[in-house]
Design an enzyme around this catalytic site. Structure first.
Site, PDB file in Angstrom:
ATOM      1  N   ASP A  75       0.842  -1.189   0.000  1.00  0.00           N
ATOM      2  CA  ASP A  75       0.000   0.000   0.000  1.00  0.00           C
ATOM      3  C   ASP A  75       0.883   1.246   0.000  1.00  0.00           C
ATOM      4  O   ASP A  75       1.731   1.400   0.887  1.00  0.00           O
ATOM      5  CB  ASP A  75      -0.874  -0.007   1.260  1.00  0.00           C
ATOM      6  CG  ASP A  75      -2.330   0.305   0.956  1.00  0.00           C
ATOM      7  OD1 ASP A  75      -2.569   1.191   0.118  1.00  0.00           O
ATOM      8  OD2 ASP A  75      -3.215  -0.315   1.568  1.00  0.00           O
ATOM      9  N   GLU A 102      10.453   0.689 -15.851  1.00  0.00           N
ATOM     10  CA  GLU A 102      11.879   0.387 -15.723  1.00  0.00           C
ATOM     11  C   GLU A 102      12.099  -0.951 -15.017  1.00  0.00           C
ATOM     12  O   GLU A 102      13.208  -1.495 -15.040  1.00  0.00           O
ATOM     13  CB  GLU A 102      12.579   1.491 -14.928  1.00  0.00           C
ATOM     14  CG  GLU A 102      12.573   2.866 -15.597  1.00  0.00           C
ATOM     15  CD  GLU A 102      13.221   3.905 -14.693  1.00  0.00           C
ATOM     16  OE1 GLU A 102      14.110   3.532 -13.903  1.00  0.00           O
ATOM     17  OE2 GLU A 102      12.819   5.083 -14.766  1.00  0.00           O
ATOM     18  N   ASP A 130      -3.259   4.241  -2.627  1.00  0.00           N
ATOM     19  CA  ASP A 130      -4.377   4.694  -1.803  1.00  0.00           C
ATOM     20  C   ASP A 130      -4.885   6.046  -2.301  1.00  0.00           C
ATOM     21  O   ASP A 130      -4.095   6.936  -2.624  1.00  0.00           O
ATOM     22  CB  ASP A 130      -3.900   4.812  -0.344  1.00  0.00           C
ATOM     23  CG  ASP A 130      -5.012   5.155   0.605  1.00  0.00           C
ATOM     24  OD1 ASP A 130      -5.922   4.323   0.779  1.00  0.00           O
ATOM     25  OD2 ASP A 130      -4.963   6.255   1.189  1.00  0.00           O
ATOM     26  N   HIS A 186     -10.671  -3.703   3.825  1.00  0.00           N
ATOM     27  CA  HIS A 186     -10.475  -3.212   5.183  1.00  0.00           C
ATOM     28  C   HIS A 186     -11.283  -1.955   5.500  1.00  0.00           C
ATOM     29  O   HIS A 186     -11.241  -1.464   6.628  1.00  0.00           O
ATOM     30  CB  HIS A 186      -8.989  -2.902   5.404  1.00  0.00           C
ATOM     31  CG  HIS A 186      -8.492  -1.785   4.535  1.00  0.00           C
ATOM     32  ND1 HIS A 186      -8.409  -1.884   3.168  1.00  0.00           N
ATOM     33  CD2 HIS A 186      -8.076  -0.532   4.835  1.00  0.00           C
ATOM     34  CE1 HIS A 186      -7.958  -0.758   2.660  1.00  0.00           C
ATOM     35  NE2 HIS A 186      -7.751   0.093   3.650  1.00  0.00           N
ATOM     36  N   ASP A 187     -12.017  -1.425   4.516  1.00  0.00           N
ATOM     37  CA  ASP A 187     -12.746  -0.174   4.703  1.00  0.00           C
ATOM     38  C   ASP A 187     -14.261  -0.321   4.696  1.00  0.00           C
ATOM     39  O   ASP A 187     -14.958   0.655   4.958  1.00  0.00           O
ATOM     40  CB  ASP A 187     -12.365   0.829   3.605  1.00  0.00           C
ATOM     41  CG  ASP A 187     -11.039   1.521   3.866  1.00  0.00           C
ATOM     42  OD1 ASP A 187     -10.635   1.609   5.041  1.00  0.00           O
ATOM     43  OD2 ASP A 187     -10.404   1.975   2.890  1.00  0.00           O
TER      44      ASP A 187
END
Length: 556
Positions: A115, A277, A217, A348-349
């Site tokens: 995250d 890259e 996020d 998780h939200d």
């Protein structure tokens, strides 16, 4: 700055050789580190604990793990307030622990996504400590500062998702700073190229350390309008409570000026150029925008210059019905035909999807249908820890809450603690074998213990074994991983579509209702059994008799 200390990884098995397109259709298992496994007995999950459980995750049949933040943090928002982008918070362990986790995951064939929370930092970050001192220091404009109106009030009407004004007064500078979330989470100023360079450097640090990608996020919150215009009132027909709970006044505005700004597209190009890259690395963006989700997702994922994929809140809220899913799938395909979506029912939200949608009480049949549908839809998939056990949202007492969001809007909105309680590994062990501590950071719900891993592992008919079987079925059918999707006409609460790739075509039909129904198979389609574990019907004389929450996946 923290010195980079890279570990030498073992030779990757040939079957796990680099596939630059691995993310397309991948199944990603989200781990909430505080709640997965506590190894040192302090009641908080840690990196060593996660590493000890990676064999379980690999055995599920997923392709990658996504770790919610483990960076150094005061934990006002439990890791989503970062004070050092290159450090591991002591509650989770050390950089060496992180290296060992990545090494173990890769040895099991699992990719590692972390995250990346860069729209804002913690107010304890050294950058902000310097920025707030005065208006002339080297980082004075690294955050979003604004003068008050003549009457001392904030510069505009922008609101924080966590409640109240998005502006907080700072007496040192005699200015307000912007915070889209907690007061302790000041927003970084992406209009400053030095800020962009610094954040890209921090991301490169983790790429060099071996991570395989980033979950970005609140990716559409990076830029704000420098004109600081007030947001207009949302039109009644556009009201949508998918970004914030219905009781939150954040929903009353159309967020034209505080997020989803066009300048973000150029920064996403910079991210993609850096990612390119490193072969085989990926990005998935979280887009929180009630009124413009699909439009933003299309902008952020179309082509090969921006994000690899993004997920919206279409299936993390709303209703579990065929009309809703049909509309969302059609809209996503039309808006971003060259983009790629990441699908999830829980994270998780949000309230766990079994509690959110299975209000009819037919939880067992619903749980099986839900994962069958999720793994049959077009896109990559995120599974949230514990959903493979059929866990429901935990009911916690107010005194047990730690989430500032829930505490602010209690009792109409109870926050995110109910989906973040510790993982249950053994039904009869203390704290479900999550921790040996007398008290864990959130309580282990007694009602979760009966669903613990050891009660379902290798048990025929269990939810856990059903998830494993469905994941194996998906892997065996590349059509479900990367194939196209074509919606079919279907009655009522039936969702039907065809997935196709190469010579393989699969007819997928789902009864999303609690009553039995029929589906007439189109005359030009002649399905036969595909061996899918989710199948609960067979075509008879061109018709499918679908039981409540029944499904059918057949080869054409």
């Amino acid at each position: 700055m923290t010195a980079i200390s890279l570990m030498t990884e073992p030779k990757v098995p040939e079957e796990h050789a680099i596939d630059s397109d691995w993310w397309r259709g991948a199944v990603i298992y989200q781990i909430y580190p505080r709640s997965f496994q506590d190894q040192n007995g302090d009641g908080i999950g840690d990196l060593v604990g996660i590493t000890s459980r990676l064999d379980y995750v690999a055995d599920l049949g997923v392709d990658a793990i996504w770790l919610s933040p483990v960076f150094t943090s005061p934990m006002k928002d439990f890791g989503y307030d970062v004070s050092d982008y290159r450090g591991i918070d002591p509650s989770f362990g050390t950089l060496e622990d992180f290296d060992r986790l990545v090494q173990k995951a890769h040895s099991l064939g699992l990719k590692v996504i972390i995250d990346q929370v860069i729209s804002h930092s913690s107010d304890k970050h050294a950058w902000f400590a310097e920025s707030r001192q005065n208006r002339t220091n080297a980082r004075a404009d690294w955050y979003v500062w604004a003068d008050p109106r003549p009457d001392g009030t904030p510069p505009n009407n922008w609101l924080s998702i966590f409640g109240g004004s998005a502006w907080h007064w700072d007496s040192r500078r005699m200015q307000y700073y912007l915070h889209n979330f907690l007061v302790a989470q000041p927003d970084l100023n992406f209009h400053n190229p030095d800020v962009q360079d610094a954040l890209l450097g921090d991301m490169r640090f983790w790429l060099e350390r071996g991570v395989d990608g980033f979950r970005l996020d609140t990716v559409n919150f990076y830029f704000h309008s420098t004109g600081l215009e007030s947001n207009p009132v949302v039109k009644p027909e556009d009201f949508n409570a998918s970004t914030a709970p219905a009781v939150n006044p954040y929903n009353f505005q159309e967020h034209l000026y505080d997020k989803s700004r066009p300048e973000n597209l150029d920064f996403l190009k910079r991210i993609r150029a850096m990612m390119d890259e490193y072969p085989g690395k990926t990005t998935v963006g979280e887009i929180g925008d009630s009124q413009h989700q699909l439009e933003v997702m299309a902008q952020y994922t179309s082509g090969d210059e921006r994000l690899h994929m993004a997920y919206t809140f279409d299936f993390l809220g709303g209703e579990f019905s065929a009309p809703h899913f049909r509309k969302s799938i059609a809209a996503a395909e039309a808006a971003a035909p060259n983009g790629w979506i990441c699908l999830a029912f829980s994270n998780h939200d949000v309230v766990r999807h079994v509690s959110r949608w299975a209000v009819h009480g037919q939880e067992d049949a619903f749980t099986r249908l839900a994962v069958t549908l999720l793994l049959a839809m077009r896109g990559s998939v995120c599974l949230y820890q514990g959903e493979e056990l059929g866990l429901k949202e935990a009911e916690l007492a107010f005194e047990d809450l730690v989430d500032p969001y829930g505490i602010e809007f209690w009792p109409q909105f109870k926050g995110r603690d109910g989906c973040r309680t510790p993982m249950v590994w053994q039904a009869h062990a203390a704290n479900g074998a999550f921790s040996t501590a007398n008290r864990t950071w959130l309580p282990v719900p007694a009602e979760h213990l009966v669903h613990a891993v050891d009660t379902q592992d290798k048990v025929d008919g269990s939810v856990l074994e059903f998830y494993r079987a469905m994941l194996q079925f998906r892997r065996a059918h590349p059509t479900l991983v990367k194939g196209s999707i074509r919606l079919l006409d279907a009655p009522g609460n039936v969702l039907a579509f065809v997935r196709e790739a190469g010579a393989e075509r699969l007819l997928c039909v789902f009864n999303m209702g609690e009553t039995a129904t029929e589906f007439v198979v189109p005359a030009d389609l002649g399905p036969h059994d595909s061996g899918c574990p989710g199948v609960t019907a067979a075509p008879i004389d061109g018709e499918l008799d679908l039981e409540p929450f029944g499904s059918y996946i057949g080869a054409l």
